[in-house]
Design an enzyme around this catalytic site. Sequence first.
Site, PDB file in Angstrom:
ATOM      1  N   ASP A  51      -2.401   8.625   5.467  1.00  0.00           N
ATOM      2  CA  ASP A  51      -3.848   8.562   6.382  1.00  0.00           C
ATOM      3  C   ASP A  51      -3.267   8.276   7.780  1.00  0.00           C
ATOM      4  OD1 ASP A  51      -3.544   6.001   5.932  1.00  0.00           O
ATOM      5  OD2 ASP A  51      -5.576   5.634   5.176  1.00  0.00           O
ATOM      6  N   SER A  52      -2.008   7.525   8.070  1.00  0.00           N
ATOM      7  CA  SER A  52      -1.296   7.976   9.522  1.00  0.00           C
ATOM      8  C   SER A  52      -1.367   9.117  10.125  1.00  0.00           C
ATOM      9  CB  SER A  52      -0.249   7.609   9.302  1.00  0.00           C
ATOM     10  OG  SER A  52       0.338   8.066   8.233  1.00  0.00           O
ATOM     11  N   ASP A  90      -3.333  10.635   0.337  1.00  0.00           N
ATOM     12  CA  ASP A  90      -4.532   8.659   0.557  1.00  0.00           C
ATOM     13  C   ASP A  90      -5.762   8.626   1.039  1.00  0.00           C
ATOM     14  OD1 ASP A  90      -2.993   6.744   1.421  1.00  0.00           O
ATOM     15  OD2 ASP A  90      -2.782   7.182   3.523  1.00  0.00           O
ATOM     16  N   LYS A 120      -4.053   7.404  -3.629  1.00  0.00           N
ATOM     17  CA  LYS A 120      -3.808   6.041  -3.295  1.00  0.00           C
ATOM     18  C   LYS A 120      -4.499   5.452  -2.191  1.00  0.00           C
ATOM     19  CE  LYS A 120       0.002   5.145   0.576  1.00  0.00           C
ATOM     20  NZ  LYS A 120      -1.373   4.113   1.441  1.00  0.00           N
ATOM     21  N   GLU A 122      -5.724   1.629  -0.676  1.00  0.00           N
ATOM     22  CA  GLU A 122      -5.443   0.174  -0.482  1.00  0.00           C
ATOM     23  C   GLU A 122      -5.924  -0.759  -0.707  1.00  0.00           C
ATOM     24  OE1 GLU A 122      -4.870   0.383   4.017  1.00  0.00           O
ATOM     25  OE2 GLU A 122      -4.252   1.612   3.945  1.00  0.00           O
ATOM     26  N   GLU A 189       3.914  -2.389   1.845  1.00  0.00           N
ATOM     27  CA  GLU A 189       4.127  -2.325   3.320  1.00  0.00           C
ATOM     28  C   GLU A 189       4.011  -3.415   3.858  1.00  0.00           C
ATOM     29  OE1 GLU A 189       1.400   0.511   5.079  1.00  0.00           O
ATOM     30  OE2 GLU A 189       2.121  -0.330   7.136  1.00  0.00           O
TER      31      GLU A 189
END
Length: 274
Positions: A51-52, A90, A120, A122, A189
């Site tokens: 999602d960057s 993401d 993925k 978080e 991270e």
Amino acid sequence: MSVHVQSSKITTQTIRQKVDAGEKITMLTSYDFTLARLVDEAGIDVLLVGDSASNVVCGNQYTLPITVDEMIFLTKGVVRAAHHAMVVIDMPFGSYQVNKEEAVYNAIRMLKESGCDAVKLEGGEEILPTVKHILQAGIPVCAHLGLTPQSVNQFGSFSLRAKEEAEADKLLHDAVLMAQAGCFAIVLEKIPAALAQKVTQAVLPYHCATIGIGAGNQTSGQVLVLHDMLGLNEGFKPKFLRHFAHLAEEVKGAVENYVHAVEDGSFPNENEQY
Ligand code: KIV
């Protein structure tokens, strides 16, 4: 008629075998067909449609604004390019936090419509029921702990996480829960290298990979944002980042040459016309 998965294609099984064999796992982000094809041909294990993309592709300050539809759109191109690599998408902010039913609905949509191989998410123990629900639907999950950019407003910054004992203990606990639940990998991270090493050892019995970014070299593998490691955004140089190329200079130089050639009439020349 049955269609077989290419034998050279990386799967969660390959990742787990690599973990068991102590072989390093390579992951880079990708957001489009053209670059993903080059990265895939170069032999990467995992293409992460992070999602960057919200920052790198859309120019947003944070990852929060990107949507499920935008992630699916980008991932389709990456999937078309990935002949060898596994593709992980993401789940964007808001697509899995409301409840586990909505999360599994979005995960299924993202997998079906993009053609990717895994999702993925978080977060730690607080999203464990959601992670289990998605896994039960047959969708492989990569967890993401430490600096989780979707929570930037809660953290207040992008600084190093889990420096203090309490946060480090929670991270280790969360990692083991994710591995026990069946996650095939965990992105770590921006955490201290010693903690990342401890986490890597703790999840090893579950054949679960740790993929570090700013987490030292004792993890099972590494991930970087492609545009960052290619030096396309040279103003961004955190300690953990290595520029493996300096493409910003190359791109600007090429465009300057093009502008001059058009302006002085030397492009196109006789051989470049019909
Ligand atoms: O979105 C992303 O690019 C990521 C990587 C930094 C791991 O999550």
